[in-house]
Motif scaffolding. Structure first.
Motif, PDB file in Angstrom:
ATOM      1  N   PHE A  36       0.818  -1.255   0.009  1.00  9.28           N
ATOM      2  CA  PHE A  36      -0.048  -0.057   0.022  1.00  9.28           C
ATOM      3  C   PHE A  36       0.774   1.221  -0.150  1.00  9.28           C
ATOM      4  N   ILE A 112      -1.003  -3.406   6.810  1.00 12.03           N
ATOM      5  CA  ILE A 112      -0.965  -2.192   7.670  1.00 12.03           C
ATOM      6  C   ILE A 112       0.390  -1.705   7.676  1.00 12.03           C
ATOM      7  N   LEU A 115       0.883   0.425   4.604  1.00 11.18           N
ATOM      8  CA  LEU A 115       0.422   1.724   4.384  1.00 11.18           C
ATOM      9  C   LEU A 115       1.040   2.856   5.576  1.00 11.18           C
ATOM     10  N   GLY A 116       1.349   2.119   6.778  1.00 14.03           N
ATOM     11  CA  GLY A 116       2.036   3.214   7.625  1.00 14.03           C
ATOM     12  C   GLY A 116       3.500   3.851   6.956  1.00 14.03           C
ATOM     13  N   ALA A 117       4.054   2.977   6.178  1.00 15.81           N
ATOM     14  CA  ALA A 117       5.135   3.541   5.409  1.00 15.81           C
ATOM     15  C   ALA A 117       4.543   4.354   4.335  1.00 15.81           C
TER      16      ALA A 117
END
Lengths: 309, 303
Positions: A36, A112, A115-117
């Motif tokens: 993501f 997750i 997406l955090g990155a």
């Protein structure tokens, strides 16, 4: 608008979707997860291109007024931006994917962490260069005219470039996957990482290779979109990221030609949405995705889904 | 801590429970924000457009709020029921992507339908409570009810069937569990809870637009569950409370706020792959409580 013009518009947008989905598909084929952060890497590619052709940062952000001491022609800037994006993609692999793999954690956790990155990257861009939009001047193409006539339609040079570069990269990628040692290695890891490892293929190196390539493709796509429609701000990759997801499933998860075919189909379908309904254009790709998932879950060119007992 | 933040945290917990329900039988559905948006639009449209729901002036009657929550939950549940059959045949990442697509389709519809107010959305939704504190008490009651139902589920046949599907779907089917029906029940229950939460949230936020149900929200609500732990209802509740509060608590660091939030989302699963609430820690907590109670009994005897 006449038919040919619609076709040209649709194909050039579709080429971007295809390039985007190619990056997703490379990572998916080796790891079985979606990255993501891919949309953020695409966005970075666009900003890198803008900086490398000598563009100056606007008044907001920590880097206000910053400008590189040199200015490259677009041809030089684009591959360099791709390389920069590839390095960032490698970094994303290092922090968001490899620790999970090493701990043999649930691969879905990568949704997750990646997406955090992505959130970090997007907000870092905003912090550094602000939220305003940047335009790559068409003059960056040197002596090329802005558009040329083709069979009675006006084709923007950028549109032809998008399509040409996407087809070229697809051809190179296919040749490389089928003809080189590393390409074969990548396919082997995609098939079965443990067996590949037993056969002496360095799975970790192959995963890194997949991320590097996917970052390069995203960076190039970002630069081209920046040239074609301008960089709308740090978040502009997210919309492409979601479309790319639809394209990925449409073409078949893990299928390289499927990603490009899916991109072209979605691009064309969107171009044929009548102007009165243009608000619904963004739903077209997801509608397709739904149909494909229900009628042919493996996608147009994907292989049958394995059923494990 | 101010009541408005507390209310948002409670709403976050309810949404986390909505993501938890399908996960409890192994289905990674990211559709929660879509159903949340639908529930919110039901409440927003009824309370601003229908005299019986609108009340007088800026306040609306409490029974109207409850009726809107029921209707919002029902519409979300009906949508889930209609698409659940074919969608739940998909597994793993395919199901996740299909539900992301559903959220996006609903978002585009909410943005473009003639009666949803376009990009601006719907404004001036009447308030059933004069203060945020009223919302907090009401939402706390709703959350307690949801938690109680989840706890009841652990002991019920349905809950055990869900757990069996999560552990091994084929084995579950082979011992006579109707797996498609069980998965559909979990999916519809998740949608109903999200719809109810949306109806309540629309009143609390006073306005509602298509941004309520977006891809970002899909992943954020999933992060609630991953953080808290997906094995027991307490996990998502705590995850929802903590991760909703985090961006607000980080406000003093200014521009770095969202970067730090991203770092937490990135690092959390690396350090706590099972989430904060695990079976092991729950047992440990229970043992600690028992110990505490024993000490409490012994205390009067000590000199």
């Amino acid at each position: 608008m006449d038919l040919l013009q619609i076709l040209v518009n649709g194909l050039s947008v579709g080429a971007v979707y295809g390039l985007f989905a190619l990056g997703y598909t490379l990572v998916f084929s080796v790891l079985g997860v979606i990255n993501f952060a891919h949309g953020a890497v695409f966005t970075l590619g666009a900003y890198f291109t803008y900086l490398l052709i000598g563009g100056a940062v606007g008044a907001n952000g920590l880097l206000a007024g910053f400008q590189l001491p040199f200015a490259l022609p677009f041809w030089g800037a684009l591959p360099l931006a791709g390389l920069g994006a590839a390095l960032v993609a490698l970094l994303v692999e290092r922090v968001a994917f490899r620790p999970l793999r090493r701990r043999r954690a649930d691969p879905l956790l990568a949704l997750i962490t990646s997406l955090g990155a992505g959130v970090i990257l997007v907000n870092l861009i905003q912090l550094l260069v602000g939220a305003e939009s940047y335009a790559i001047p068409t003059g960056a193409l040197g002596g090329l005219p802005a558009s040329f006539p083709l069979l009675g339609a006006r084709v923007r040079t950028v549109q032809a470039l998008l399509l040409g570069i996407a087809v070229l990269l697809l051809a190179l990628l296919t040749l490389w996957l089928e003809g080189s040692r590393n390409g074969k290695g990548l396919q082997a890891v995609a098939e079965d990482p443990e067996t590949a490892q037993l056969l002496g293929i360095d799975s970790t190196a192959m995963v890194r290779l997949a991320f590097g390539l996917s970052g390069f493709l995203a960076g190039v796509a970002g630069g081209l979109v920046g040239l074609s429609v301008s960089i709308a701000g740090p978040y502009f990759g997210i919309g492409y990221g979601l479309k790319g997801l639809a394209v990925l499933v449409l073409g078949g998860l893990g299928s390289v030609p499927g990603a490009v075919l899916g991109g072209l189909i979605v691009g064309l379908a969107e171009a044929f949405v009548p102007a009165d309904w243009s608000g619904y254009k963004d739903a077209v790709s997801y509608g397709f995705l739904f149909l494909v998932l229900l009628l042919r879950p493996r996608g147009l060119l994907g292989r049958p889904l394995p059923t494990k007992v | 801590m101010d009541a408005a933040l507390l209310e948002q945290m409670l709403l976050g917990s309810l949404l986390a429970l909505s993501v938890y329900l399908p996960l409890r039988c192994g289905q990674l559905s990211l559709a929660t924000p879509g159903f949340y948006a639908v529930g919110g639009y039901v409440a927003a449209l009824l309370s601003t457009g229908v005299a019986a729901f609108a009340g007088s002036g800026a306040t609306s009657p409490l029974p109207a709020l409850v009726a809107e929550m029921v209707l919002g939950g029902m519409l979300a549940g009906l949508i889930a029921l209609a698409i659940g059959g074919p969608v739940l045949r998909l597994r793993g990442i395919y199901l996740a992507i299909a539900t992301i697509a559903l959220v996006e389709i609903l978002r585009v519809l909410n943005l473009n339908l003639p009666f949803t107010g376009g990009a601006m959305g719907i404004f001036g939704i009447p308030q059933p409570f004069a203060h945020a504190g009223g919302y907090v008490l009401f939402t706390l009651a709703l959350l307690a009810l949801a938690c109680w139902l989840c706890q009841r589920l652990e002991a019920m046949r349905l809950g055990r069937a869900m757990a069996a599907i999560r552990d091994d779907e084929l084995a579950a089917a082979s011992v006579g569990i109707d797996t498609p029906r069980t998965k559909l029940i979990a999916f519809v229950a998740s949608a109903v809870l999200a719809g109810i939460t949306g109806a309540l949230a629309a009143h609390f936020f006073n306005s509602w637009n298509a941004r309520a149900g977006s891809f970002d929200a899909s992943i954020t609500t999933l992060a609630f569950v991953v953080f808290g732990g997906s094995r027991f209802w307490l996990g998502p509740v705590l995850g929802g409370l903590a991760l909703t509060a985090l961006p607000e608590l980080l406000r003093p660091v200014g521009d770095l706020r969202l970067i730090l939030f991203g770092a937490v989302i990135l690092l959390g699963p690396l350090f706590f792959p099972q989430g904060l609430v695990t079976a092991e820690r729950l047992r440990w907590l229970a043992a600690l409580l028992r110990l505490g109670r024993k000490r409490g009994h012994q205390a009067p005897q000590a000199p």
